[in-house]
Design an enzyme around this catalytic site. Sequence first.
Site, PDB file in Angstrom:
ATOM      1  N   CYS A  61      -0.856  -2.842  -2.911  1.00  0.00           N
ATOM      2  CA  CYS A  61       0.500  -2.401  -2.532  1.00  0.00           C
ATOM      3  C   CYS A  61       0.937  -2.942  -1.174  1.00  0.00           C
ATOM      4  CB  CYS A  61       0.579  -0.878  -2.522  1.00  0.00           C
ATOM      5  SG  CYS A  61       0.272  -0.155  -4.142  1.00  0.00           S
ATOM      6  N   HIS A  83       7.150   0.847   1.547  1.00  0.00           N
ATOM      7  CA  HIS A  83       6.568   0.726   0.218  1.00  0.00           C
ATOM      8  C   HIS A  83       6.850   2.034  -0.516  1.00  0.00           C
ATOM      9  CE1 HIS A  83       3.960   0.409  -3.128  1.00  0.00           C
ATOM     10  NE2 HIS A  83       3.042   1.248  -2.658  1.00  0.00           N
ATOM     11  N   ASN A 121       6.479   3.119  -8.390  1.00  0.00           N
ATOM     12  CA  ASN A 121       5.657   2.309  -7.480  1.00  0.00           C
ATOM     13  C   ASN A 121       5.396   0.952  -8.138  1.00  0.00           C
ATOM     14  OD1 ASN A 121       3.661   1.136  -5.935  1.00  0.00           O
ATOM     15  ND2 ASN A 121       2.418   2.988  -5.749  1.00  0.00           N
TER      16      ASN A 121
END
Length: 329
Positions: A114, A256, A286
Amino acid sequence: MAYYSRLVGCGSYLPEKLLTNDDLAKIVDTSDEWISERTGIKQRYIAAEGQLTSDLAREAALKALDYAGVKASDLDLIVLGTTTPDDTFPATAVKLQAQLGMTGGAAFDLQAVCSGFIYALSVVDSMVRAGQAKTALVIGAETMSRILDWEDRGTCVLFGDGAGAVVVRAENGIGENEPRRNLRRGILSTHIHSDGNYRDILICSGGVSSTGQAGVIKMAGKEVFRHAVNNLTDVVLEALAANNLAAADIDWLVPHQANQRILESTRRKLGLDANKVVLTIDKHANTSAASIPLALDTAVRDGRIQEGDLVLMEAMGGGLTWGAALARW
Ligand code: ACO
C-alpha cells in the site's frame, strides 16, 4: 545544476464492475452497516475477467500523459508501484513501456504494497534530483481482487481494484538549500520507512520460491490499525519538520485510503479540518498502491486541488512499509 521534480499531470482509472456492500453481503456473512461503520467503505470496483493490472495502469497513464501534454516518446522512466503484477517477470512496467510506445529509458516495478506509490514517487524524485531522469511516469496500479480470499469476511470487504498515475518532469531551478524552496511547485521532500519485524501481521503468503502460487491476504486487523495510526502520524510530522512547515500550512491531505477511522485519527492528530482531507475510501475501498494517485486525480479534476496548493500524501502497508511525500501542486 539543481534539479527538482515538478508534478505536471495526473490520471486515474477504475474498472467498470461495481461491487457494493450489499452485493458482498450475498457472498459472505456481512452487512453494509458493519462495513460502513468500521471502515467507511460503501463500494469498490473489480477488474473484469482477463483485465490485468497493466490494463488499468495503461488507462491511468494515458490520461496523465494527456493532462501533462507529454508524449510517451518523451518519457525516460516508468516506475510502477504494484503488488499484483501481470507476470512474475518481466516487470509490468516494461509491458507498459512497450504498450505506450516509449522506446528508450528504463521501466521497473516497485513492491511496497500500500506504500507503493509513495515509494515510487520517492525513487523517481531521487533519480530526478540526481540528474538520472527528465520525464517520468509514476504509477500505482492493482488488481487486489485476485489475491483476496472471498470466503474471509475480515479481508475481502476491504479492497478494490484501480490505477492512478502522475507525470513528473525535472525542472532546473530552486535547489534544496535556497530560501524559497518551500514555494517551488513540485516535490518538496519524500520520506520512506519499513520494519520487517511486522511482516506477518499483513501478508499475502506464497509466491514463486515458496508455494509457487500467489496466495491470499491475511491480516491481523487491530494490530495493523495500531501501527498505522502511530507510523503515519510520525512520518507526517517528519515531512513537515523537514520543510519547516506546520500542519496549518497544508492545503490538502491525500492519504492512502485504507480505513476512514485511520484517516480520521491522523487528521485529528494534525489538527486539520475534515474538509482538507481527500476521501475516496467510500467509493474506491482500499486499492493499495493505487489509492493515493486515484484520490489525487479525483481532487485535481473536481477542482479542489489548485495550482500552488500544498499537498501532503501518506501511506502505510504490508512490510510494514510507510512513508510520506510533501508536494506543491
Ligand atoms: N462483517 C461482519 N462482521 C465481521 C466482518 C465483516 N466483514 N469482519 C469481521 N467481522 C466480525 C469478526 O468476526 C468479529 O466477530 P466476533 O466478535 O464474533 O469474533 C467482529 O466482527 C470484530 O472483528 P475484529 O476483527 O475485531 O474487528 P475490528 O473492529 O478490528 O475491525 C477492521 C476490523 C475493520 C479490519 C479493523 O481492524 C481495521 O480497520 N484494521 C486496519 C486494517 C486495514 O485497514 N487494513 C488495510 C490494509 S493495510 C493498510 O492499507 C494500512
